[in-house]
Design a protein around this motif. Sequence first.
Motif, PDB file in Angstrom:
ATOM      1  N   LEU A  88       0.813  -1.220   0.000  1.00 58.87           N
ATOM      2  CA  LEU A  88       0.000   0.000   0.000  1.00 58.87           C
ATOM      3  C   LEU A  88       0.846   1.270   0.000  1.00 58.87           C
ATOM      4  O   LEU A  88       0.369   2.331  -0.404  1.00 58.87           O
ATOM      5  N   ARG A  89       2.104   1.175   0.452  1.00 57.03           N
ATOM      6  CA  ARG A  89       2.989   2.349   0.440  1.00 57.03           C
ATOM      7  C   ARG A  89       3.817   2.432  -0.827  1.00 57.03           C
ATOM      8  O   ARG A  89       4.514   3.418  -1.044  1.00 57.03           O
ATOM      9  N   HIS A  90       3.730   1.416  -1.677  1.00 60.25           N
ATOM     10  CA  HIS A  90       4.471   1.443  -2.935  1.00 60.25           C
ATOM     11  C   HIS A  90       3.998   2.643  -3.744  1.00 60.25           C
ATOM     12  O   HIS A  90       2.797   2.917  -3.808  1.00 60.25           O
ATOM     13  N   SER A  94       0.057   3.258  -4.324  1.00 58.93           N
ATOM     14  CA  SER A  94      -0.569   4.332  -3.549  1.00 58.93           C
ATOM     15  C   SER A  94      -1.288   5.340  -4.442  1.00 58.93           C
ATOM     16  O   SER A  94      -2.192   6.037  -3.992  1.00 58.93           O
ATOM     17  N   GLN A  95      -0.906   5.413  -5.704  1.00 55.26           N
ATOM     18  CA  GLN A  95      -1.597   6.283  -6.651  1.00 55.26           C
ATOM     19  C   GLN A  95      -2.707   5.535  -7.381  1.00 55.26           C
ATOM     20  O   GLN A  95      -3.788   6.063  -7.605  1.00 55.26           O
ATOM     21  N   TYR A 157      -5.490  -0.263   5.865  1.00 54.08           N
ATOM     22  CA  TYR A 157      -6.029   0.310   4.629  1.00 54.08           C
ATOM     23  C   TYR A 157      -6.579   1.709   4.899  1.00 54.08           C
ATOM     24  O   TYR A 157      -6.327   2.639   4.137  1.00 54.08           O
ATOM     25  N   LEU A 160      -3.487   4.102   5.399  1.00 53.64           N
ATOM     26  CA  LEU A 160      -2.607   4.324   4.258  1.00 53.64           C
ATOM     27  C   LEU A 160      -3.330   4.786   2.988  1.00 53.64           C
ATOM     28  O   LEU A 160      -2.772   5.558   2.213  1.00 53.64           O
ATOM     29  N   VAL A 161      -4.551   4.322   2.769  1.00 56.67           N
ATOM     30  CA  VAL A 161      -5.252   4.631   1.515  1.00 56.67           C
ATOM     31  C   VAL A 161      -6.286   5.736   1.681  1.00 56.67           C
ATOM     32  O   VAL A 161      -6.351   6.649   0.869  1.00 56.67           O
ATOM     33  N   ARG A 164      -4.371   8.541   3.936  1.00 56.85           N
ATOM     34  CA  ARG A 164      -3.138   8.790   3.184  1.00 56.85           C
ATOM     35  C   ARG A 164      -2.008   9.277   4.087  1.00 56.85           C
ATOM     36  O   ARG A 164      -1.274  10.190   3.759  1.00 56.85           O
ATOM     37  N   ALA A 166       1.205   7.791   5.358  1.00 54.49           N
ATOM     38  CA  ALA A 166       2.132   6.669   5.190  1.00 54.49           C
ATOM     39  C   ALA A 166       3.130   6.547   6.329  1.00 54.49           C
ATOM     40  O   ALA A 166       3.907   5.609   6.370  1.00 54.49           O
TER      41      ALA A 166
END
Length: 186
Positions: A88-90, A94-95, A157, A160-161, A164, A166
């Motif tokens: 999820l942090r990639h 993440s985009q 989730y 991080l998503v 947002r 991170a």
Amino acid sequence: MLRADVTEAIRAAVFEELAAVGFARMSIEGIARRAGVGKTAVYRRWKSKLSLVLDLLTAFAADGLPAPATGSLYGDVRALLEVAAHALRHPVASQVIPDLLVEAARHPEITDAVRGVLLDGQRGVVASVVRDAVARGELAEGADPDRALDLVVGPLYWRLVVVRDARLPEGYLDDLAAAAVAALRA
């Protein structure tokens, strides 16, 4: 016969293009430019950007993730959290993930593919973790894998998503794993 190296270049270009401009602004022309091929090379493989993205998501879901087998429920949950946090942090994920979730509201086909990538694959992995924990006596018979998925990945989730953020404080994944295991045992 279609060249495999060209197909792989196009697939890589799709993820880069999605991360850079999003699905709505993504174009076959942009994908072809990033891949270093002509538009016809893309159209020989896929009829539209939607079919291209759906194919990639389906292939990604089919690859799946192996279920962790650390020998303990806490260890398996912690391993799942580590993999999920990394994914999820990639920068691309993440985009791409938030953008695809927005597009899923407009395209039911994307909803099905996103569900396959984000839900069905994880559901299988968590079901295996729950089955193993039940077999070891760490969880009661009948433990619900869907509840486990919500408890394990849901908070991460969200952070991080959705929010947002991170930045994960030191020990965050350890604490989250312990809380999820306690909730599953309750």
